[in-house]
Design a protein around this motif. Sequence first.
Motif, mmCIF file in Angstrom:
data_model
loop_
_atom_site.group_PDB
_atom_site.id
_atom_site.type_symbol
_atom_site.label_atom_id
_atom_site.label_comp_id
_atom_site.label_asym_id
_atom_site.label_seq_id
_atom_site.Cartn_x
_atom_site.Cartn_y
_atom_site.Cartn_z
ATOM 1 N N TYR A 74 0.827 -1.208 0.000
ATOM 2 C CA TYR A 74 0.000 0.000 0.000
ATOM 3 C C TYR A 74 0.863 1.261 0.000
ATOM 4 O O TYR A 74 0.433 2.304 -0.507
ATOM 5 N N HIS A 78 0.109 4.454 -2.198
ATOM 6 C CA HIS A 78 0.050 5.794 -1.638
ATOM 7 C C HIS A 78 0.884 6.760 -2.469
ATOM 8 O O HIS A 78 0.439 7.843 -2.857
ATOM 9 N N SER A 81 -0.592 7.304 -5.886
ATOM 10 C CA SER A 81 -1.727 8.233 -5.840
ATOM 11 C C SER A 81 -1.262 9.680 -5.826
ATOM 12 O O SER A 81 -1.968 10.583 -6.283
ATOM 13 N N GLY A 100 -3.749 -1.038 -6.477
ATOM 14 C CA GLY A 100 -5.026 -0.816 -5.812
ATOM 15 C C GLY A 100 -5.929 -2.038 -5.883
ATOM 16 O O GLY A 100 -6.665 -2.336 -4.939
ATOM 17 N N TYR A 105 -8.276 -1.739 -2.726
ATOM 18 C CA TYR A 105 -8.341 -0.313 -2.420
ATOM 19 C C TYR A 105 -8.298 0.462 -3.737
ATOM 20 O O TYR A 105 -7.234 0.942 -4.142
ATOM 21 N N ARG A 107 -7.990 2.780 -6.865
ATOM 22 C CA ARG A 107 -7.121 3.954 -6.972
ATOM 23 C C ARG A 107 -7.888 5.275 -6.942
ATOM 24 O O ARG A 107 -7.493 6.210 -6.233
ATOM 25 N N ASP A 110 -9.063 5.985 -3.524
ATOM 26 C CA ASP A 110 -7.921 6.267 -2.658
ATOM 27 C C ASP A 110 -7.423 7.696 -2.866
ATOM 28 O O ASP A 110 -7.111 8.389 -1.898
ATOM 29 N N HIS A 114 -7.533 10.349 0.059
ATOM 30 C CA HIS A 114 -6.229 10.820 0.519
ATOM 31 C C HIS A 114 -6.072 12.327 0.309
ATOM 32 O O HIS A 114 -5.387 12.996 1.093
ATOM 33 N N GLU A 129 -9.653 9.992 6.287
ATOM 34 C CA GLU A 129 -9.134 8.836 7.000
ATOM 35 C C GLU A 129 -9.515 8.836 8.488
ATOM 36 O O GLU A 129 -9.041 8.001 9.252
ATOM 37 N N ARG A 153 -13.059 -2.095 3.947
ATOM 38 C CA ARG A 153 -12.655 -2.074 2.533
ATOM 39 C C ARG A 153 -13.610 -2.890 1.669
ATOM 40 O O ARG A 153 -14.019 -2.457 0.592
#
Length: 335
Positions: A74, A78, A81, A100, A105, A107, A110, A114, A129, A153
């Motif tokens: 992940y 991160h 992303s 992802g 998760y 993309r 996310d 994020h 979050e 998730r």
Amino acid sequence: MVKRTVDDFVGKRGLIDPQRLKALSAKSDVKGGVQMATHLGAICATGVLLWQTWGTYWAIPVFILHGVLLNFLYAAQHELSHNTVFQTRWLNEWFGRIVGFIELYPRDFDQIQHFAHHRHTQDWEMDGELARGPFTLGSYLLWMSGIVYWQTRIARILRFTRGTVVEPYIREKEHATVIFEGRVHFLLYCAIAVASVVFESWAAVIFWLAPMMLTKCVHQLQNSSEHLGLSHNPNTLENTRTLRTNAFMRWMAWNMQYHTAHHTFPSVPFHLLPELHKDIVEKWGREPYSMTYFGFQAQAIRRLMNGRTEMDYPMDQVWIADGLPDELPADTQHA
């Protein structure tokens, strides 16, 4: 396609010279490629070793290492992303979608979540979050186990598949994007399930889902310690924690232990975060809040014992940090 970006976001202006920040924001296909190749290569290597040792006691440590490597992938998503792994933008896009998918998760979601996390770090109303209730000791330990993580998730993908979006940080014009993405993920997961039944294969469970889900607790050491117990003030130097650990963990987490530096200047790619951290310390005159993984966990659990919850501590003060007494003064806690 998600258009939001935090590439130009600056958490604290005037901390780093603009020219220096520009130099530190240089992306590299080579360095990003090496990091991605070594992480995926390690997962492939432990996967092969797991296959060779399956049915023996040696499979247990290999299973754990394989799962931990999968979970820390992940960190790659991160960075992808943020579009900071590769200089070539489409590589960030497509590797982000592949990773992802592996991480359950999507993309696009996310990136949206994020973005909200970076723009509104530690803001209960806006941080994507922080979509949870205040921790009690029980809910915190459940979160650390990974059970709630995976339940959330999977439930979200199923909800998007049904066409339902409830997250307040997802704008209405983005609903169609996350719904479509959720449905694509759902159909592909169903295809893998059907293929597994047809070919009577447990490969997807043994080499992917089981190790990833059962070792989430190790990855939660990173997830839980980045912000919890720090101020909720809108200042990245006060609301984000740096983690002290070894070189292997920094490699596996893509340098996300330098989390204060990352949140302050998220346009800086992972491989330059150690340099950015040093620059911030030099300019600021002191180290950011930092702890070890287990030092953080020990103090967090102590703070939540005896019926206390996260809301028993003021949101504008630090209540988990090195050097604090085991029992905080009465005026530090809410009445």
